[in-house]
Design a protein around this motif. Structure first.
Motif, PDB file in Angstrom:
ATOM      1  N   THR A  72     -30.212   6.588  30.368  1.00 30.09           N
ATOM      2  CA  THR A  72     -30.956   5.337  30.450  1.00 30.09           C
ATOM      3  C   THR A  72     -30.176   4.167  29.858  1.00 30.09           C
ATOM      4  OG1 THR A  72     -32.079   5.837  28.351  1.00 30.09           O
ATOM      5  CG2 THR A  72     -33.200   6.487  30.393  1.00 30.09           C
ATOM      6  N   ASP A  73     -29.208   4.452  28.996  1.00 32.50           N
ATOM      7  CA  ASP A  73     -28.377   3.402  28.408  1.00 32.50           C
ATOM      8  C   ASP A  73     -26.968   3.957  28.204  1.00 32.50           C
ATOM      9  OD1 ASP A  73     -27.548   1.020  27.322  1.00 32.50           O
ATOM     10  OD2 ASP A  73     -28.382   1.410  25.330  1.00 32.50           O
ATOM     11  N   LEU A  74     -26.029   3.487  28.998  1.00 35.77           N
ATOM     12  CA  LEU A  74     -24.661   3.990  28.939  1.00 35.77           C
ATOM     13  C   LEU A  74     -23.958   3.525  27.669  1.00 35.77           C
ATOM     14  CD1 LEU A  74     -23.538   3.400  32.638  1.00 35.77           C
ATOM     15  CD2 LEU A  74     -24.557   5.448  31.620  1.00 35.77           C
ATOM     16  N   ASN A  75     -23.131   4.385  27.109  1.00 35.40           N
ATOM     17  CA  ASN A  75     -22.356   4.060  25.905  1.00 35.40           C
ATOM     18  C   ASN A  75     -20.934   3.711  26.328  1.00 35.40           C
ATOM     19  OD1 ASN A  75     -21.389   3.782  23.312  1.00 35.40           O
ATOM     20  ND2 ASN A  75     -21.172   6.000  22.975  1.00 35.40           N
ATOM     21  N   ILE A  76     -20.664   2.427  26.505  1.00 40.16           N
ATOM     22  CA  ILE A  76     -19.342   1.949  26.921  1.00 40.16           C
ATOM     23  C   ILE A  76     -18.581   1.524  25.668  1.00 40.16           C
ATOM     24  CG2 ILE A  76     -18.063   0.330  28.353  1.00 40.16           C
ATOM     25  CD1 ILE A  76     -19.803   2.292  29.924  1.00 40.16           C
ATOM     26  N   LYS A  77     -17.438   2.137  25.416  1.00 40.64           N
ATOM     27  CA  LYS A  77     -16.692   1.890  24.180  1.00 40.64           C
ATOM     28  C   LYS A  77     -15.656   0.784  24.319  1.00 40.64           C
ATOM     29  CE  LYS A  77     -17.381   6.583  22.461  1.00 40.64           C
ATOM     30  NZ  LYS A  77     -16.731   7.838  21.979  1.00 40.64           N
ATOM     31  N   PHE A  78     -15.142   0.570  25.538  1.00 40.14           N
ATOM     32  CA  PHE A  78     -14.175  -0.513  25.744  1.00 40.14           C
ATOM     33  C   PHE A  78     -14.156  -0.908  27.215  1.00 40.14           C
ATOM     34  CE2 PHE A  78     -11.903   3.555  25.651  1.00 40.14           C
ATOM     35  CZ  PHE A  78     -11.368   3.593  26.920  1.00 40.14           C
ATOM     36  N   GLN A  79     -13.670  -2.124  27.467  1.00 36.44           N
ATOM     37  CA  GLN A  79     -13.569  -2.621  28.835  1.00 36.44           C
ATOM     38  C   GLN A  79     -12.266  -2.110  29.456  1.00 36.44           C
ATOM     39  OE1 GLN A  79     -16.263  -4.033  29.560  1.00 36.44           O
ATOM     40  NE2 GLN A  79     -16.873  -5.700  28.203  1.00 36.44           N
TER      41      GLN A  79
END
Length: 256
Positions: A72-79
């Motif tokens: 339900t909520d993605l954990n994006i650590k860097f672009q």
């Protein structure tokens, strides 16, 4: 904006995107503001093809197969070119990844060249016997120093991560063991790919995970030489040393 972002943003604000590759092919997780927006995008795009003008030159077609994710909520650590968080402008940028493109490296034969790693991902098929870290260590350490092993279940199958000291050693093991069976009779067949991991975080000492770089654990595990009678392990060593090549043969003997 990545291709996936251009395609999906036509139906609403895209918060986050994470792309990755699995055995089934290229996949992506796309997070919208709400369920209704995601439903509209899924209804419109499922079974459709991405327009040709959006695709890299080496890609002829790309068909979309859509389903809902458990996330339900993605954990994006860097672009990067593989992950974006459009809600957080202060997120660190992985410049190396940003410089890459969605076009995979191609070999002289036109086939995709897999990015190498010192960690192998093993998919174990036809599981009729138990596979522990000790079994995997015996199999893979024949090609070099195995530092860490972690076994887990995913998508209804048993998988394992095997960390070597360096990439050349992992490459040798992958080339030698791909498609081979751990046990006689075609049981526990190995399907090997390179993992994106480079250093496994192994916390437990068990049949499912082991860190062989820790001195106290290495004393518990012990080193079994080929001259030591250790039952099943010795039978494997005897079979292994009887032939320089094991191509087309199984490489472990279950206990009787």
């Amino acid at each position: 904006m990545p291709i996936s972002g251009q395609v999906f943003s036509a139906y609403g604000f895209v918060h986050k995107i994470a792309t990755f590759e699995k055995a089934a092919g290229f996949q992506a997780l796309v997070q919208f503001t709400d369920v209704d927006t995601a439903l509209a995008a899924r209804t419109a795009l499922d079974g459709r093809s991405i327009p040709k003008y959006l695709l890299p030159e080496h890609v002829d077609s790309c068909n979309l197969r859509m389903s809902y994710s458990a996330h339900t909520d993605l954990n994006i650590k860097f672009q990067s070119h593989r992950s974006r968080d459009y809600t957080n402008p202060y997120l660190p940028v992985n410049q190396t990844a940003m410089d890459g493109s969605m076009q995979p490296a191609l070999g002289a034969d036109g086939k995709r060249v897999e990015t190498q790693s010192n960690v192998l991902l093993a998919l174990i098929e036809n599981m009729q016997y138990a596979v522990t870290v000790d079994v995997l260590h015996t199999v893979f350490s024949a090609y070099g120093t195995v530092q860490k092993i972690a076994i887990f279940e995913k998508n209804g199958s048993t998988q394992a991560l095997i960390q070597f000291s360096d990439i050349p050693t992992a490459t040798i093991a992958k080339e030698a063991l791909e498609g081979h069976c751990i046990y006689d009779g075609g049981y526990c067949k190995l399907r090997l790919t390179y993992s994106r991991h480079t250093d496994l975080n192994v916390k437990a000492f068990s049949d499912k995970s082991r860190d062989y770089t820790l001195p106290d654990l290495s004393q518990l595990v012990g080193q079994r030489g080929p001259g030591v009678a250790v039952g099943r392990g010795n039978r494997w060593l005897a079979k292994w040393t009887s032939a320089n090549s094991i191509r087309g043969r199984c490489i472990y003997v279950p206990s009787s």
